[in-house]
Structures are given as C-alpha cells and as structure tokens.
Design a protein around this motif. Structure first.
Motif, PDB file in Angstrom:
ATOM      1  N   GLU A   1      -8.558  31.184  -5.099  1.00 32.41           N
ATOM      2  CA  GLU A   1      -7.676  31.623  -3.839  1.00 32.41           C
ATOM      3  C   GLU A   1      -8.439  31.298  -2.109  1.00 32.41           C
ATOM      4  O   GLU A   1      -7.795  30.904  -1.633  1.00 32.41           O
ATOM      5  CB  GLU A   1      -7.339  33.135  -4.126  1.00 32.41           C
ATOM      6  N   GLN A   2      -9.209  31.721  -2.137  1.00 29.65           N
ATOM      7  CA  GLN A   2     -10.569  31.552  -1.014  1.00 29.65           C
ATOM      8  C   GLN A   2     -10.480  29.737  -0.442  1.00 29.65           C
ATOM      9  O   GLN A   2     -11.523  30.140   0.456  1.00 29.65           O
ATOM     10  CB  GLN A   2     -11.164  32.061  -0.672  1.00 29.65           C
ATOM     11  N   GLY A   3      -9.876  29.229  -1.191  1.00 25.55           N
ATOM     12  CA  GLY A   3     -10.507  27.697  -1.211  1.00 25.55           C
ATOM     13  C   GLY A   3     -12.226  26.685  -1.942  1.00 25.55           C
ATOM     14  O   GLY A   3     -12.417  25.950  -1.128  1.00 25.55           O
ATOM     15  N   LYS A   4     -12.425  28.377  -2.508  1.00 25.35           N
ATOM     16  CA  LYS A   4     -13.822  27.383  -2.700  1.00 25.35           C
ATOM     17  C   LYS A   4     -13.580  27.213  -4.309  1.00 25.35           C
ATOM     18  O   LYS A   4     -13.117  26.968  -5.053  1.00 25.35           O
ATOM     19  CB  LYS A   4     -15.237  28.816  -2.974  1.00 25.35           C
ATOM     20  N   TYR A   5     -14.571  26.250  -4.670  1.00 26.52           N
ATOM     21  CA  TYR A   5     -14.651  25.878  -6.517  1.00 26.52           C
ATOM     22  C   TYR A   5     -15.626  27.137  -6.829  1.00 26.52           C
ATOM     23  O   TYR A   5     -16.442  27.739  -6.252  1.00 26.52           O
ATOM     24  CB  TYR A   5     -15.413  24.490  -6.677  1.00 26.52           C
TER      25      TYR A   5
ATOM     26  N   ILE B   1     -20.746  22.166 -15.243  1.00 23.80           N
ATOM     27  CA  ILE B   1     -21.016  22.209 -13.936  1.00 23.80           C
ATOM     28  C   ILE B   1     -21.505  20.783 -13.357  1.00 23.80           C
ATOM     29  O   ILE B   1     -20.513  20.685 -12.290  1.00 23.80           O
ATOM     30  CB  ILE B   1     -22.706  23.081 -13.480  1.00 23.80           C
ATOM     31  N   VAL B   2     -21.602  19.765 -14.512  1.00 23.19           N
ATOM     32  CA  VAL B   2     -21.691  18.416 -13.745  1.00 23.19           C
ATOM     33  C   VAL B   2     -20.567  17.978 -13.593  1.00 23.19           C
ATOM     34  O   VAL B   2     -20.304  17.141 -12.302  1.00 23.19           O
ATOM     35  CB  VAL B   2     -22.425  17.629 -14.909  1.00 23.19           C
TER      36      VAL B   2
ATOM     37  N   GLN C   1     -16.131  15.805  -9.715  1.00 21.16           N
ATOM     38  CA  GLN C   1     -15.119  15.968  -8.914  1.00 21.16           C
ATOM     39  C   GLN C   1     -15.271  16.135  -7.868  1.00 21.16           C
ATOM     40  O   GLN C   1     -14.798  15.665  -6.689  1.00 21.16           O
ATOM     41  CB  GLN C   1     -13.729  17.263 -10.066  1.00 21.16           C
ATOM     42  N   ILE C   2     -16.305  17.375  -6.744  1.00 23.50           N
ATOM     43  CA  ILE C   2     -15.878  17.449  -5.974  1.00 23.50           C
ATOM     44  C   ILE C   2     -16.804  16.283  -4.944  1.00 23.50           C
ATOM     45  O   ILE C   2     -16.375  16.148  -3.790  1.00 23.50           O
ATOM     46  CB  ILE C   2     -17.507  18.564  -5.575  1.00 23.50           C
TER      47      ILE C   2
ATOM     48  N   LEU D   1     -23.701  12.894  -4.259  1.00 20.67           N
ATOM     49  CA  LEU D   1     -23.562  13.989  -3.697  1.00 20.67           C
ATOM     50  C   LEU D   1     -24.942  14.714  -3.710  1.00 20.67           C
ATOM     51  O   LEU D   1     -25.329  14.640  -4.620  1.00 20.67           O
ATOM     52  CB  LEU D   1     -22.191  14.891  -4.965  1.00 20.67           C
ATOM     53  N   ARG D   2     -24.850  15.097  -2.472  1.00 17.07           N
ATOM     54  CA  ARG D   2     -26.534  16.457  -2.186  1.00 17.07           C
ATOM     55  C   ARG D   2     -26.646  17.344  -2.370  1.00 17.07           C
ATOM     56  O   ARG D   2     -24.883  18.343  -1.638  1.00 17.07           O
ATOM     57  CB  ARG D   2     -26.839  16.148  -1.318  1.00 17.07           C
ATOM     58  N   ALA D   3     -27.125  18.201  -3.445  1.00 16.92           N
ATOM     59  CA  ALA D   3     -26.604  19.564  -3.197  1.00 16.92           C
ATOM     60  C   ALA D   3     -27.255  20.536  -3.324  1.00 16.92           C
ATOM     61  O   ALA D   3     -28.559  20.595  -3.618  1.00 16.92           O
ATOM     62  CB  ALA D   3     -25.593  19.640  -4.891  1.00 16.92           C
ATOM     63  N   MET D   4     -27.582  21.873  -3.422  1.00 11.57           N
ATOM     64  CA  MET D   4     -28.310  22.982  -3.124  1.00 11.57           C
ATOM     65  C   MET D   4     -28.216  24.314  -3.911  1.00 11.57           C
ATOM     66  O   MET D   4     -26.894  24.689  -3.539  1.00 11.57           O
ATOM     67  CB  MET D   4     -29.178  22.909  -2.228  1.00 11.57           C
TER      68      MET D   4
END
Ligand code: GDP
Length: 281
Positions: A77-81, A96-97, A102-103, A121-124
C-alpha cells in the motif's frame, strides 16, 4: 533503558551504504518477518526514499503467516514491492528473481521513454545484522555464475554478481544498525537475536517473550510449558514452573532463573514455541 551503538561505526556504515546506493537502481531491504517494523532501519528511510524499493520479509518460516500477509499488504500500500521469504525454499528465491525482473522491465520502460538505452538492473541488499543478508546473497548467486567484473565505485571497486541473467547485485550487503528509541523495539530485536544478548538482561528478554506470547500465542506457550498457569500474572511463578519442568536447578533444588531465561530464549529462537510475530498489526 538506553541502548547505545558506537556512533562512529553507525556513521561509517551509513556513509558506505550511501555511496553504494548511488550505484544502484533498486534497494532490497531485508527485514525480519517476526518484527517487520522493529527490524527496519529508520535512518535509511530518508536516504533511500527516492529509490525503488523491494522489502523482503526474511525468515517467514518463523513468523505467523497471517500477520506476515498483513505486513506485505501494508508495504505494498505504501507503493513498495514486498515479498516474504524462507531462504531454504527454492521457490521463494525464484520469486525474488521474478519480482526483480518485473521491476527491471518497468525501469527500462521508463528509460526508453526518456531515450536512454535499457540495461541490466543494479541492486543492493541492505539490512540490520543477522537478518539474513549473506545467506540470501549466497542463495541468489549460483556457483556457476562468475562475477561480472568491476565497475568503478566511489571509494573502491565494487564487485557485482550477475543473478540468473536478470540483474546485477552488489556482492557486499549494506549493514545497517537498528535504532530503537522505543523500548519495545529493543526487546523485540533482542528476542529474535538481532542484538547481542549482553545489551539487555536475559531475564527481561525472557519475560518480554512470555508476556507477548501470553497475549498473542497462549496456546503455543502452554503446549511447550504445560505446567504454566497463565491465570497468574506473577512472572516468578512462571519462571518457577518452567524451571521445575525443565530441570533448571541449582544445588539444593533452588530454581536457577538465569538458566530458565536461557531456556525460554533458546526455545523461541529454535522455533519450539511455534511461529511468533512480535510486531503485530
Ligand atoms: P546477516 O548478518 O544479515 O548476513 O545474516 P546471515 O546471512 O548471517 O543470517 C543470520 C542467520 O539467519 C543464519 O543463521 C541464517 O541461517 C538464518 N536465516 C537467514 N534467512 C533465514 C530464513 O529465511 N529462515 C530461517 N529460518 N533462517 C534464516
């Protein structure tokens, strides 16, 4: 009660995380499913506010499923995944993958609209100590995949791991310290083993666990400690009952309360008290 982290360490950790953040599109914040509110790092909420965020509720196997779902709804609801994960379930890792893919697609669509070339995509991964960062990075990085090589970082070269051809992950997680102005938060983190047992008294942690369980999980409590009388609010009586049942005795048959506290904390952390969520909605 004041719990003091070394300010120097905290400042350094924050600086390092901020530097790493400038390199990524997505922040994967790990929280503990047993305490999704208490195990967040409030300091980072501002710093990472402009980044796309995926919240992962780790150790879902130890938390109450119904409440975990409520927390997932809340974060979404807060707009986060948001996802809930047990690192020992292959399907959870696959989720997760899939979510990250999708993101990545969303972000690349936006890049395309702006005339910028799409890229991986780069993530940490960030999170407080003991939340499961290293374990998750290991599970995501399959042995066959070599590191993708160096990209210039701010202070040093960062190693990136290619995750199943879908995205690139910084191989060092951002370690954040929990901050707890609220007394309850300290006890919750102590109960789940995030903060060192020396910081709070073991018997206080054990009493906190018993009181919380009496409120939310009385059946599980009595199942484990059958002689416990929950009609009584007298914690000494509770400790006596558990101590007798579990043989926590000093010479002369006197109950050893330190040992009782230890038993309660260990039972909780090893899952013998069932699935327990401390942050109830
Ligand atoms: P870090 O300090 O954040 O890197 O945490 P670790 O990766 O060292 O994990 C801390 C502990 O949590 C280890 O004993 C892991 O086995 C355990 N752990 C991590 N994820 C899970 C999970 O999803 N379920 C359970 N039951 N344990 C987990």
């Amino acid at each position: 009660m004041t719990i003091q982290w070394f300010p120097g360490h905290m400042a350094k950790a924050k600086r390092e995380v901020e530097e790493q953040l400038s390199l990524v599109d997505l922040v994967i914040e790990l929280v503990d499913a047993r305490a999704p509110y208490s195990s967040q790092n409030p300091m980072m909420q501002d710093v990472t506010s402009d980044k796309q965020k995926l919240i992962i509720l780790m150790k879902r196997d130890m938390a109450e499923e119904r409440v975990t779902q409520q927390w997932l709804d809340y974060f979404r609801e807060q707009g986060k995944y948001a996802l809930a994960v047990d690192v020992n379930q292959k399907d959870d890792i696959k989720q997760i993958v899939k979510q990250t893919k999708q993101i990545s697609e969303h972000i690349n669509e936006r890049r395309k609209e702006k005339g910028i070339n799409p890229r991986s995509l780069r993530a940490m991964i960030i999170g407080i100590p003991n939340v499961g960062k290293s374990t998750l990075i290991n599970r995501l990085a399959s042995k066959k995949q070599a590191q993708t090589g160096d990209k210039p970082g701010v202070t040093k070269k960062q190693q990136w791991i290619k995750i199943q051809g879908e995205f690139e992950l910084l191989d060092t997680p951002g370690i954040l310290w929990p901050k707890f102005e609220e007394e309850e938060v300290g006890y919750r983190l102590a109960a789940i083993g995030t903060i060192k047992d020396q910081i709070l008294h073991l018997d206080d942690i054990a009493i906190y666990i018993l009181n919380t369980m009496k409120q939310y999980y009385p059946d599980a409590l009595v199942k484990r400690y059958s002689t416990l009388n929950l009609e009584s609010d007298d914690v000494v009586e509770w400790f006596d009952a558990i101590g007798k049942q579990r043989g926590c005795l000093m010479s002369g048959g006197v109950i050893d309360y330190d040992q009782v506290a230890d038993v309660i904390i260990r039972d909780l952390r090893q899952g013998h008290l069932g699935r327990v969520t401390f942050d109830q909605m």
